[in-house]
Scaffold this motif. Structure first.
Motif, PDB file in Angstrom:
ATOM      1  N   ASN A 160      43.974  33.791  48.023  1.00 57.69           N
ATOM      2  CA  ASN A 160      43.010  33.225  47.069  1.00 57.69           C
ATOM      3  C   ASN A 160      43.766  32.879  45.791  1.00 57.69           C
ATOM      4  OD1 ASN A 160      40.993  32.647  45.232  1.00 57.69           O
ATOM      5  ND2 ASN A 160      39.654  34.293  45.905  1.00 57.69           N
ATOM      6  N   PRO A 161      43.925  31.576  45.473  1.00 53.18           N
ATOM      7  CA  PRO A 161      44.750  31.193  44.313  1.00 53.18           C
ATOM      8  C   PRO A 161      44.169  31.633  42.972  1.00 53.18           C
ATOM      9  CG  PRO A 161      43.586  29.284  45.211  1.00 53.18           C
ATOM     10  CD  PRO A 161      43.365  30.411  46.178  1.00 53.18           C
ATOM     11  N   SER A 162      42.869  31.954  42.941  1.00 54.94           N
ATOM     12  CA  SER A 162      42.262  32.364  41.673  1.00 54.94           C
ATOM     13  C   SER A 162      42.610  33.802  41.297  1.00 54.94           C
ATOM     14  CB  SER A 162      40.728  32.208  41.755  1.00 54.94           C
ATOM     15  OG  SER A 162      40.189  33.098  42.729  1.00 54.94           O
ATOM     16  N   ILE A 163      43.172  34.567  42.249  1.00 56.46           N
ATOM     17  CA  ILE A 163      43.559  35.953  41.977  1.00 56.46           C
ATOM     18  C   ILE A 163      45.046  35.970  41.638  1.00 56.46           C
ATOM     19  CG2 ILE A 163      43.746  38.286  42.912  1.00 56.46           C
ATOM     20  CD1 ILE A 163      41.388  37.628  44.742  1.00 56.46           C
ATOM     21  N   THR A 164      45.368  36.217  40.392  1.00 52.09           N
ATOM     22  CA  THR A 164      46.751  36.141  39.905  1.00 52.09           C
ATOM     23  C   THR A 164      47.531  37.405  40.233  1.00 52.09           C
ATOM     24  OG1 THR A 164      46.178  37.067  37.757  1.00 52.09           O
ATOM     25  CG2 THR A 164      45.981  34.669  38.016  1.00 52.09           C
ATOM     26  N   ARG A 165      48.854  37.316  40.116  1.00 52.18           N
ATOM     27  CA  ARG A 165      49.714  38.485  40.319  1.00 52.18           C
ATOM     28  C   ARG A 165      49.390  39.566  39.284  1.00 52.18           C
ATOM     29  NH1 ARG A 165      54.693  39.620  42.838  1.00 52.18           N
ATOM     30  NH2 ARG A 165      53.981  38.015  44.297  1.00 52.18           N
ATOM     31  N   GLU A 166      49.090  39.160  38.078  1.00 50.18           N
ATOM     32  CA  GLU A 166      48.754  40.119  37.018  1.00 50.18           C
ATOM     33  C   GLU A 166      47.509  40.917  37.378  1.00 50.18           C
ATOM     34  OE1 GLU A 166      49.451  36.929  36.494  1.00 50.18           O
ATOM     35  OE2 GLU A 166      51.472  37.205  35.662  1.00 50.18           O
ATOM     36  N   ALA A 167      46.508  40.217  37.965  1.00 52.80           N
ATOM     37  CA  ALA A 167      45.270  40.900  38.362  1.00 52.80           C
ATOM     38  C   ALA A 167      45.537  41.889  39.488  1.00 52.80           C
ATOM     39  CB  ALA A 167      44.226  39.874  38.795  1.00 52.80           C
ATOM     40  N   ILE A 168      46.430  41.521  40.397  1.00 54.49           N
ATOM     41  CA  ILE A 168      46.783  42.410  41.503  1.00 54.49           C
ATOM     42  C   ILE A 168      47.469  43.672  40.981  1.00 54.49           C
ATOM     43  CG2 ILE A 168      48.247  42.652  43.549  1.00 54.49           C
ATOM     44  CD1 ILE A 168      47.786  39.664  44.085  1.00 54.49           C
ATOM     45  N   VAL A 169      48.431  43.492  40.067  1.00 52.03           N
ATOM     46  CA  VAL A 169      49.173  44.635  39.505  1.00 52.03           C
ATOM     47  C   VAL A 169      48.225  45.555  38.732  1.00 52.03           C
ATOM     48  CG1 VAL A 169      50.968  45.318  37.870  1.00 52.03           C
ATOM     49  CG2 VAL A 169      51.353  43.370  39.415  1.00 52.03           C
ATOM     50  N   GLU A 170      47.316  44.955  37.966  1.00 55.19           N
ATOM     51  CA  GLU A 170      46.366  45.753  37.185  1.00 55.19           C
ATOM     52  C   GLU A 170      45.469  46.577  38.105  1.00 55.19           C
ATOM     53  OE1 GLU A 170      42.741  45.155  33.929  1.00 55.19           O
ATOM     54  OE2 GLU A 170      43.945  43.427  34.583  1.00 55.19           O
ATOM     55  N   ALA A 171      44.984  45.952  39.188  1.00 54.59           N
ATOM     56  CA  ALA A 171      44.133  46.664  40.143  1.00 54.59           C
ATOM     57  C   ALA A 171      44.916  47.771  40.839  1.00 54.59           C
ATOM     58  CB  ALA A 171      43.575  45.683  41.166  1.00 54.59           C
ATOM     59  N   ALA A 172      46.183  47.507  41.149  1.00 51.53           N
ATOM     60  CA  ALA A 172      47.014  48.523  41.807  1.00 51.53           C
ATOM     61  C   ALA A 172      47.200  49.738  40.909  1.00 51.53           C
ATOM     62  CB  ALA A 172      48.353  47.920  42.190  1.00 51.53           C
ATOM     63  N   LYS A 173      47.360  49.509  39.622  1.00 51.22           N
ATOM     64  CA  LYS A 173      47.516  50.620  38.681  1.00 51.22           C
ATOM     65  C   LYS A 173      46.236  51.449  38.612  1.00 51.22           C
ATOM     66  CE  LYS A 173      51.083  48.457  35.795  1.00 51.22           C
ATOM     67  NZ  LYS A 173      51.400  47.851  34.473  1.00 51.22           N
ATOM     68  N   LYS A 174      45.076  50.777  38.633  1.00 54.11           N
ATOM     69  CA  LYS A 174      43.804  51.504  38.592  1.00 54.11           C
ATOM     70  C   LYS A 174      43.611  52.374  39.826  1.00 54.11           C
ATOM     71  CE  LYS A 174      41.195  48.238  35.713  1.00 54.11           C
ATOM     72  NZ  LYS A 174      40.048  47.296  35.666  1.00 54.11           N
ATOM     73  N   VAL A 175      44.053  51.859  40.972  1.00 50.34           N
ATOM     74  CA  VAL A 175      43.898  52.592  42.230  1.00 50.34           C
ATOM     75  C   VAL A 175      44.964  53.670  42.376  1.00 50.34           C
ATOM     76  CG1 VAL A 175      44.008  52.305  44.754  1.00 50.34           C
ATOM     77  CG2 VAL A 175      42.729  50.681  43.389  1.00 50.34           C
ATOM     78  N   GLY A 176      46.051  53.551  41.615  1.00 51.17           N
ATOM     79  CA  GLY A 176      47.136  54.514  41.710  1.00 51.17           C
ATOM     80  C   GLY A 176      48.157  54.162  42.769  1.00 51.17           C
ATOM     81  N   ALA A 177      48.211  52.870  43.123  1.00 53.28           N
ATOM     82  CA  ALA A 177      49.123  52.440  44.182  1.00 53.28           C
ATOM     83  C   ALA A 177      50.333  51.688  43.648  1.00 53.28           C
ATOM     84  CB  ALA A 177      48.378  51.541  45.180  1.00 53.28           C
ATOM     85  N   HIS A 178      50.383  51.416  42.340  1.00 53.14           N
ATOM     86  CA  HIS A 178      51.435  50.598  41.772  1.00 53.14           C
ATOM     87  C   HIS A 178      52.825  51.220  41.996  1.00 53.14           C
ATOM     88  CE1 HIS A 178      53.460  47.787  39.129  1.00 53.14           C
ATOM     89  NE2 HIS A 178      53.937  48.809  38.407  1.00 53.14           N
ATOM     90  N   GLU A 179      52.924  52.522  41.842  1.00 50.17           N
ATOM     91  CA  GLU A 179      54.230  53.172  41.959  1.00 50.17           C
ATOM     92  C   GLU A 179      54.790  53.058  43.374  1.00 50.17           C
ATOM     93  OE1 GLU A 179      54.146  57.145  40.544  1.00 50.17           O
ATOM     94  OE2 GLU A 179      53.596  56.600  38.479  1.00 50.17           O
ATOM     95  N   PHE A 180      53.944  53.323  44.396  1.00 52.42           N
ATOM     96  CA  PHE A 180      54.474  53.262  45.764  1.00 52.42           C
ATOM     97  C   PHE A 180      54.815  51.825  46.150  1.00 52.42           C
ATOM     98  CE2 PHE A 180      50.592  51.863  48.075  1.00 52.42           C
ATOM     99  CZ  PHE A 180      51.172  51.204  49.149  1.00 52.42           C
ATOM    100  N   ILE A 181      54.060  50.848  45.625  1.00 54.26           N
ATOM    101  CA  ILE A 181      54.367  49.439  45.920  1.00 54.26           C
ATOM    102  C   ILE A 181      55.691  49.044  45.262  1.00 54.26           C
ATOM    103  CG2 ILE A 181      53.632  47.037  45.573  1.00 54.26           C
ATOM    104  CD1 ILE A 181      50.734  48.015  45.740  1.00 54.26           C
ATOM    105  N   GLU A 182      55.921  49.515  44.057  1.00 54.56           N
ATOM    106  CA  GLU A 182      57.167  49.203  43.352  1.00 54.56           C
ATOM    107  C   GLU A 182      58.383  49.764  44.084  1.00 54.56           C
ATOM    108  OE1 GLU A 182      58.034  47.631  39.998  1.00 54.56           O
ATOM    109  OE2 GLU A 182      56.420  46.568  41.041  1.00 54.56           O
ATOM    110  N   ARG A 183      58.171  50.861  44.827  1.00 55.14           N
ATOM    111  CA  ARG A 183      59.290  51.462  45.558  1.00 55.14           C
ATOM    112  C   ARG A 183      59.607  50.718  46.860  1.00 55.14           C
ATOM    113  NH1 ARG A 183      56.674  56.387  43.976  1.00 55.14           N
ATOM    114  NH2 ARG A 183      55.750  56.554  46.069  1.00 55.14           N
ATOM    115  N   LEU A 184      58.731  49.854  47.277  1.00 55.41           N
ATOM    116  CA  LEU A 184      58.974  49.082  48.510  1.00 55.41           C
ATOM    117  C   LEU A 184      60.051  48.031  48.266  1.00 55.41           C
ATOM    118  CD1 LEU A 184      55.284  48.426  49.672  1.00 55.41           C
ATOM    119  CD2 LEU A 184      56.905  50.060  50.674  1.00 55.41           C
ATOM    120  N   PRO A 185      60.877  47.699  49.254  1.00 56.73           N
ATOM    121  CA  PRO A 185      61.880  46.627  49.086  1.00 56.73           C
ATOM    122  C   PRO A 185      61.159  45.289  48.836  1.00 56.73           C
ATOM    123  CG  PRO A 185      62.305  47.907  51.078  1.00 56.73           C
ATOM    124  CD  PRO A 185      60.956  48.330  50.583  1.00 56.73           C
TER     125      PRO A 185
END
Length: 587
Positions: free
Chosen positions: A444-469
């Motif tokens: 969905n082009p209306s959902i930006t990378r910034e919105a994805i990162v912000e949502a990941a931080k709220k869910v608590g998944a940002h750290e594990f995603i950052e550790r992925l290659p």
């Protein structure tokens, strides 16, 4: 579920008319293909005529003055015929591929529009066969079938007409073996029709078996069923092999028979032609030309059988494709309402539902969820919890009663709008072979990378995603095979959050994660539920104690409604479930 056999007609007028409708955007290709077919048929006898004229008027008379000119003329004719055949092949193949490209797009769009009920009784492997290999047989109708058959018949008519015009007696001699060839051709065509149906039948079963067993490989290995499933595969594979061998066996008989008939015709021609030359009734050039005509007659007849078989294959493929396109299992009454704002009030009013009419899954269900409230559904497996969320999103249609959203029947809302309004997080998370980011925003082009990162931080998944290659560009393998169940579940929470639904459904959303991960996402769930109407299904009663109301279901009926404390005081179904679960946890 095995494939059913389809017996198609070699030339089904209705199917051909239906296929003809797909030719309209490519009318120019079709017209030029027909024109070139006529040109090929009209020029076919020219080379033998030129050979006849050259032999009789120049070579046998020792006059070599015009031989060079006629040789160049024959070379020019061959070059012209080669170019015509090249463009004819290019046009017919382009036509066929263009038609199946449109058909494949249409059938995929149709499949995505079908209700989930259709997929409950249709193997995925069968649909893959329809969308891929069956469609290829339809392309062959245009590239190697119908137009080629018309061209071969025209060529036969032209050549036989020229032969009769040249010498009718010699022509009749050549055609003496023809009835034998017609009979052999008929029996071969019928045999190949049956053989092809067997081949297509086992191809579909093979695809279905492979799709199901590769998808369920973990189950096979968990229960050490490799040998048993291999035996099943060997049986289906052997049937597929035998069907192909039978079709090849018919070819191995038919073509030698045609060669024998052709040799008989040639022998009769030489015998009668030699007598005629000696009696000076015809020239040697005519006999040589007729020898060339024999090959030009028998080759198309021999190939006609194969092309009729191709046409038969295409007819069977078309019948299978249109059987899917004619499937009337799309969601009825898709609605037109697309309001600018949804409050999120849900009402089930005396709802009855069954996957089939014999067994009711939901019986006279009535309840109300106010905007912003959280409703929890509990009950044993098969109580009807998941069915409630399925009919709310109109994946299945109810049999009786009404479901309303903001006081309006959900059938009046545009279907895509309704499903975008309802965000669902399932226990079994499906991830595509794509990047983490694309699995979240679903392209969905209306959902930006910034919105994805912000949502990941709220869910608590940002750290594990950052550790992925590759972080958010990490390529997730099919069905998320390279991620843990908890990680995949976290991605599904981010997916729901970035799409910002007004109504949130959590279907056993934390049952696949460990206690530590569950604690990690519980706060995120609270954030996700804020200002949203939520429906939660959970076996762990600890996850639903904060719900505004809890409905206890048993065998499709509502047994109790209330909040956690109220239901405990009733000392009924919920109290027994609560005591059983927490007593088991304390042991």
């Amino acid at each position: 579920m095995r494939e059913t056999k389809v017996t198609g007609k070699t030339y089904d007028i209705q199917l051909l008319r239906r296929l003809g409708a797909y030719l309209k955007p490519y009318r120019a290709y079709f017209i030029w293909s027909v024109v070139l077919t006529i040109v090929i048929a009209a020029t076919a006898p020219l080379l033998p005529l030129l050979v006849e004229y050259t032999l009789d008027h120049f070579i046998l008379k020792g006059d070599y003055s015009g031989l060079t000119l006629l040789t160049l003329l024959m070379l020019g004719l061959l070059l012209f015929q080669t170019l015509v055949r090249y463009y004819h092949t290019l046009l017919t193949n382009t036509l066929g591929q263009s038609v199946i490209c449109d058909l494949r797009t249409q059938i995929f769009a149709h499949i995505t529009d079908l209700r989930l009920k259709y997929f409950d009784h249709t193997p995925i492997g069968r649909l893959i066969t329809r969308t891929v290999s069956d469609l290829e047989t339809i392309a062959d109708i245009f590239s190697e079938g119908l137009i080629q058959i018309i061209g071969d018949i025209l060529q036969l008519i032209v050549i036989i007409a020229v032969m009769f015009y040249t010498d009718w007696r010699l022509t009749l001699i050549v055609l003496i073996p023809m009835p034998i060839m017609v009979i052999a051709t008929y029996f071969f065509k019928e045999a190949m029709k049956s053989a092809f149906q067997d081949v297509r039948y086992w191809v579909a079963n093979l695809n279905t078996f492979l799709q199901e067993h590769i998808s369920g490989m973990s189950v096979i290995q968990y229960f050490a069923r490799e040998k048993q499933e291999m035996d099943k595969f060997k049986a289906i594979n052997a049937e597929h092999r035998d069907a192909n061998i039978r079709s090849n066996w018919y070819f191995s008989i038919f073509f030698p028979v045609i060669e024998i008939i052709m040799a008989i015709a040639l022998g009769l021609l030489v015998w009668y032609g030699a007598k005629s030359i000696l009696s000076e009734r015809i020239s040697a050039g005519v006999v040589v030309a007729f020898i060339m005509y024999i090959n030009m007659i028998f080759r198309p007849i021999r190939e006609l059988v194969d092309k009729f078989n191709t046409l038969q294959m295409g007819m069977v493929g078309a019948e299978r494709i249109f059987s899917v396109l004619d499937t009337d299992e799309r969601t009825p009454n898709k609605g037109i309402l697309k309001p600018n704002h949804i409050h999120g009030a849900i009402v089930f009013d005396h709802v009855w539902f069954a996957y089939n009419e014999e067994h009711w899954v939901l019986k006279d269900i009535s309840f109300e969820v106010k905007p912003g409230e959280t409703l929890a559904l509990v009950g044993a497996t098969g109580a009807g919890k998941s069915s409630i969320i399925s009919i709310l999103s109109r994946f299945y249609e109810i049999n009786n009663g009404t479901i309303k959203l903001d006081g309006i029947d959900i059938r009046q809302y545009e279907l895509s709008f309704l499903r975008k309004t309802i965000g669902t997080v399932l226990q079994d998370v499906f991830l595509f072979s794509d990047s983490v980011a694309n699995n979240i925003n679903l392209h969905n082009p209306s959902i930006t990378r910034e919105a994805i990162v912000e949502a990941a931080k709220k869910v608590g998944a940002h750290e594990f995603i950052e550790r992925l290659p590759g972080s958010y560009d990490y390529e997730v393998k099919e069905r998320g095979a390279t991620l843990s169940a908890g990680q995949a579940q976290l991605l599904s929470f981010i997916r729901a959050l970035v799409h910002d639904p007004k109504i949130l459904i959590l279907d056993e959303a934390t049952s696949a994660v460990d206690t530590e991960t569950e604690l990690l996402i519980q706060a995120a769930i609270d954030t996700l539920m804020k200002d949203r109407t939520s429906i939660v299904i959970a076996h762990r009663l600890s996850t639903i104690q904060k719900a505004d109301r809890i409905i206890v279901l048993d065998h499709g009926e509502i047994k109790e409604i209330g909040n956690h404390q109220e239901l405990l005081r009733l000392n009924g179904y919920y109290k027994r479930l609560y005591d059983l679960q927490f007593h088991s946890a304390s042991i």
